[in-house]
Design an enzyme around this catalytic site. Structure first.
Site, PDB file in Angstrom:
ATOM      1  N   TYR A 199     -14.687   0.733  -0.867  1.00 45.81           N
ATOM      2  CA  TYR A 199     -14.951   0.918  -2.293  1.00 45.81           C
ATOM      3  C   TYR A 199     -14.024   1.944  -2.928  1.00 45.81           C
ATOM      4  CZ  TYR A 199     -18.770  -2.344  -2.175  1.00 45.81           C
ATOM      5  OH  TYR A 199     -19.500  -3.508  -2.089  1.00 45.81           O
ATOM      6  N   GLU A 226     -15.969  -6.534   1.391  1.00 40.98           N
ATOM      7  CA  GLU A 226     -16.539  -6.058   0.117  1.00 40.98           C
ATOM      8  C   GLU A 226     -15.575  -5.093  -0.547  1.00 40.98           C
ATOM      9  OE1 GLU A 226     -20.473  -4.276   0.228  1.00 40.98           O
ATOM     10  OE2 GLU A 226     -21.202  -5.811   1.606  1.00 40.98           O
ATOM     11  N   LYS A 275     -22.362  -4.993  -9.742  1.00 37.77           N
ATOM     12  CA  LYS A 275     -20.997  -5.297  -9.284  1.00 37.77           C
ATOM     13  C   LYS A 275     -20.699  -6.794  -9.333  1.00 37.77           C
ATOM     14  CE  LYS A 275     -20.524  -1.147  -6.489  1.00 37.77           C
ATOM     15  NZ  LYS A 275     -21.940  -0.756  -6.365  1.00 37.77           N
ATOM     16  N   ASP A 322     -29.476  -2.224  -0.195  1.00 40.70           N
ATOM     17  CA  ASP A 322     -29.270  -2.272  -1.632  1.00 40.70           C
ATOM     18  C   ASP A 322     -29.643  -3.635  -2.208  1.00 40.70           C
ATOM     19  OD1 ASP A 322     -28.425  -1.571  -4.161  1.00 40.70           O
ATOM     20  OD2 ASP A 322     -26.298  -1.882  -3.752  1.00 40.70           O
ATOM     21  N   ASN A 370     -24.362  -5.835   8.992  1.00 40.53           N
ATOM     22  CA  ASN A 370     -23.583  -5.269   7.890  1.00 40.53           C
ATOM     23  C   ASN A 370     -23.782  -3.755   7.848  1.00 40.53           C
ATOM     24  OD1 ASN A 370     -22.087  -5.548   5.195  1.00 40.53           O
ATOM     25  ND2 ASN A 370     -23.923  -4.396   4.596  1.00 40.53           N
ATOM     26  N   GLU A 371     -22.696  -3.046   7.867  1.00 39.58           N
ATOM     27  CA  GLU A 371     -22.658  -1.603   7.655  1.00 39.58           C
ATOM     28  C   GLU A 371     -23.666  -0.801   8.471  1.00 39.58           C
ATOM     29  OE1 GLU A 371     -22.628  -0.460   3.578  1.00 39.58           O
ATOM     30  OE2 GLU A 371     -20.726  -1.475   3.196  1.00 39.58           O
ATOM     31  N   TRP A 424     -17.285  -7.835  -4.022  1.00 39.95           N
ATOM     32  CA  TRP A 424     -18.731  -7.619  -4.088  1.00 39.95           C
ATOM     33  C   TRP A 424     -19.082  -7.450  -5.550  1.00 39.95           C
ATOM     34  CZ3 TRP A 424     -22.497  -8.468  -0.853  1.00 39.95           C
ATOM     35  CH2 TRP A 424     -23.776  -7.940  -1.137  1.00 39.95           C
ATOM     36  N   TYR A 469     -16.795   4.233  -5.177  1.00 45.28           N
ATOM     37  CA  TYR A 469     -17.438   5.385  -4.530  1.00 45.28           C
ATOM     38  C   TYR A 469     -16.390   6.432  -4.129  1.00 45.28           C
ATOM     39  CZ  TYR A 469     -21.496   2.344  -4.295  1.00 45.28           C
ATOM     40  OH  TYR A 469     -22.532   1.507  -4.627  1.00 45.28           O
TER      41      TYR A 469
END
Ligand code: GCB
Length: 666
Positions: free
Chosen positions: A542, A579, A644, A236, A477-478, A624, A546
């Site tokens: 989130y 985040e 954000k 992203d 990350n993720e 974030w 989300y």
């Protein structure tokens, strides 16, 4: 988690205990050397066993034959100036040309090309030229320079701060070598090729093709970060191309200090500085190592014998002024070689300790809570190009808001960003470029990514190991399962695949640096088994965006508290919320608060911080993001921006910035 996975997690947790003891312990300079903290001169960046696969990009060496300049070498010590060393910055206007048909190499462009337009270095081509706004292929840069007359007969190196994504360089028509990976420096020994008189022509091919085997990766056709996006990337943020950081020339004496690995400790009120040294050419002789402060001169000094290019020094600094966010005091470690042409290297250092155990993080023995942000290197017109005014302004705003830390989400930031963080006393979680790895992809793709990922971690450590600001390494990350999962067995196989991928990377990072925690930043549904590899648990959640977007605060708080408590119960380690946040269009207001309004973001920040601070096992929270940033276009991202940010892309505060300032400065 099933029983087998539970047992495996417990075993991992056991292994981690001894690791925690190590983090608390004192590493000797010998151990630093043995652990590879100072890499052998010719070492390849990849030390991981699974790192042998060749990246599958087109045009890998040796399309033009082997490099004449000795090839690329890993950049370790930043070229700071000293009595024996000078640095020249080649930043400025360069010639530039797009090469959409990839014809430059066959058409002799390495010798110098015609039809060039002017581009600034550093900078991202996508932000500068309309016809390159969405250009992700090959482009060429060229620059002429004269060698400083005082550098004749000395060793001369050419250092690129970062080129996104792959670079290949020629000096005076001779191939120097190439480098892959968009966020770390690389250098070439150009002593034999640089002309003492007359102009030198430097030509660089920069290839920013978005490919699925690269790190970070382009997405498979039709996929995107959240929804299909353009350009199709798995992450992203916008995949800018260009020479993003300064290109430096520097000179050293013939015998040069090639690497220094510093480890500091605080024992009974004294500072201990251990330095492993590496000198070129297997040099033998005496070196003087001192710790100096601007006010007091040399506060500690030793002479050490360098044998076969290696030495270690231990210095005691008493009284000591430890480095911390409140007092980011920097000493200078000065190394001088007793040689006919004595080399001298001056390294800013901070004397501090960082320890993690089941009770939390401690800096210099004191409990530490990380308040700060995930950020991006991103600014209008500069793109990802280094921008010193923005860098200083960002750190001023971090201080203004009461932050003490940030994560280099989602790639290593510039040398300058870390040097300045040392000065500002900002604590950094230094993250590799491995964002959004997916484990449902074909074997050769994963093997190529693994090789590149391993190289990036080795390079990141080589560059950043001596910064006091760096308090942890983030391996990724993720990462995600990345495939539609049918049965529990299929799911377990993908989890296992990820573990086989990550374990050697963690092992290598810990072998390189026993002094800092190593973590993996996971997202809500990421497998616990992967997060368990880390020394503390980093999670991106989130709730309120989300998940349960727009729902009353109690719903969001309930979900958040439950997940934080679950993570702590499963892992038995400190937890950091790396985040959380909500897209917020500056200027949109709503009472009662609704999604996208400044009030909504502000309330989410406040209730999240309350839930976090009520849990003693929480060691940090990073909203974030610090500022809005450019990303791929898609239905999730109005204006091609992730909104954000607590600040706008131009660094003006939203309501949430004032809320965080109140909470963090209380
Ligand atoms: C995440 C990612 C970050 C994204 C963010 C978002 O979990 O780590 O790169 O920008 O979510 O805004 O969706």
């Amino acid at each position: 988690m099933d029983a087998a996975a539970n047992a495996a997690a417990a075993k991992d947790a056991e292994a981690r205990l001894s690791r925690r003891e190590m983090l608390g312990g004192v590493g000797s300079a010998a151990a630093l050397l043995a652990a590879g903290a100072v890499a052998p001169a010719a070492a390849s960046a990849a030390t991981s066993t699974a790192a042998a696969a060749t990246p599958a990009h087109a045009g890998a060496l040796p399309a033009s034959g082997p490099p004449t300049g000795g090839g690329q070498r890993m950049a370790r010590l930043y070229p700071h100036e000293s009595a024996a060393r000078s640095t020249r910055d080649l930043s400025g206007f360069w010639g530039f040309r797009l090469d959409p048909r990839d014809e430059g190499e066959a058409s002799g462009w390495p010798q110098g090309f015609s039809g060039a337009r002017t581009i600034p270095v550093p900078g991202s081509w996508n932000e500068i030229f309309d016809d390159a706004a969405e250009y992700f292929g090959t482009a060429w840069y060229q620059k002429e320079f004269l060698l400083d007359p005082g550098w004749r007969g000395r060793r001369v190196y050419l250092r690129f701060g970062a080129a996104s994504y792959r670079a290949r360089a020629w000096l005076n028509g001779q191939l120097l070598g190439e480098h892959e990976g968009g966020h770390l420096p690389f250098e070439f020994d150009v002593s034999a090729l640089v002309r003492a008189t007359g102009p030198n022509r430097l030509v660089v091919l920069v290839d920013n093709a978005q490919r699925e085997e690269r790190v970070p990766a382009a997405s498979r056709p039709g996929a995107g970060f959240n929804f299909p996006s353009y350009p199709g990337v798995t992450f992203d943020f916008f995949p800018y191309g260009g020479l993003h950081r300064p290109v430096l020339l520097y000179s050293t004496p013939a015998t040069a200090i090639e690497d220094i690995a510093v480890h500091t400790d605080l024992v009974a009120g004294h500072g201990i500085v251990r330095a492993g040294l590496q000198v070129s050419g297997g040099w033998n002789g005496m070196a003087t190592v001192s710790v100096e402060s601007a006010a007091a001169g040399a506060v500690a000094q030793v002479r050490v014998a360098v044998r076969a290019g290696r030495a270690e020094a231990e210095l005691v600094v008493d009284p000591v002024r430890p480095w911390s966010p409140e007092d980011p005091f920097l000493y200078t470690l000065v190394v001088r070689l007793a040689d006919a042409q004595p080399d001298e290297y001056r390294l800013p250092i901070g004397i501090r300790t960082i320890v993690v155990d089941k009770d939390g993080l401690r800096l210099n023995g004191k409990p530490l809570f990380l308040a700060g942000f995930g950020r991006h290197e991103d600014f209008p017109i500069h793109g990802k190009g280094l921008d010193l005014p923005v860098l200083v302004r960002d750190y001023e705003l971090l201080k203004w808001i009461g932050a003490n830390s940030f994560r280099t989400s989602h790639y290593p930031y510039s040398d300058e960003a870390l040097m300045l963080a040392d000065q500002y006393g900002l604590l950094v979680i230094d993250e590799s470029p491995a964002v959004s790895l997916g484990f449902g992809d074909p074997d050769p793709v994963i093997a190529a990514r693994h090789a590149q990922h391993a190289r990036a971690l080795a390079e990141m450590h080589a560059r950043d190991k001596n910064h006091p600001c760096v308090i942890a390494w983030s391996v990724a990350n993720e990462p995600g399962i990345g495939a539609p999962v049918g049965t529990p067995a299929e799911h377990a196989a993908l989890v296992e695949r990820g573990l086989a991928y990550f374990r050697p990377l963690f092992t290598d990072m810990r072998a390189r640096d026993p002094s800092r925690p190593v973590v993996l930043v996971s997202f809500g549904t990421g497998p616990d088994e992967w997060s368990a590899l880390g020394d503390f648990i980093c999670t991106n959640l989130y709730f309120g965006w989300y998940v349960a977007g727009g729902q009353p605060g109690e719903v969001v708080r309930g979900l958040l508290e439950k997940e934080l408590d679950r993570l702590h119960a499963v892992h038995g380690k400190p937890v950091m919320l790396t985040e959380f946040g909500a897209d917020t269009t500056a200027g949109v207001h709503a009472e009662p608060a609704t999604m996208w309004s400044e009030e909504y973001q502000s309330q989410l920040m406040e209730l999240t911080m309350q839930a976090v601070r009520a849990r003693p096992f929480m060691v940090g929270a990073h909203p974030w993001a610090f500022a809005d940033f450019r990303t791929a276009q898609g239905i999730m991202r109005s204006g091609g921006l992730n909104q954000k940010g607590v600040f706008t892309r131009e660094r003006q505060p939203k309501l949430a910035a004032h809320t965080l300032r109140r909470l963090w400065r209380a």
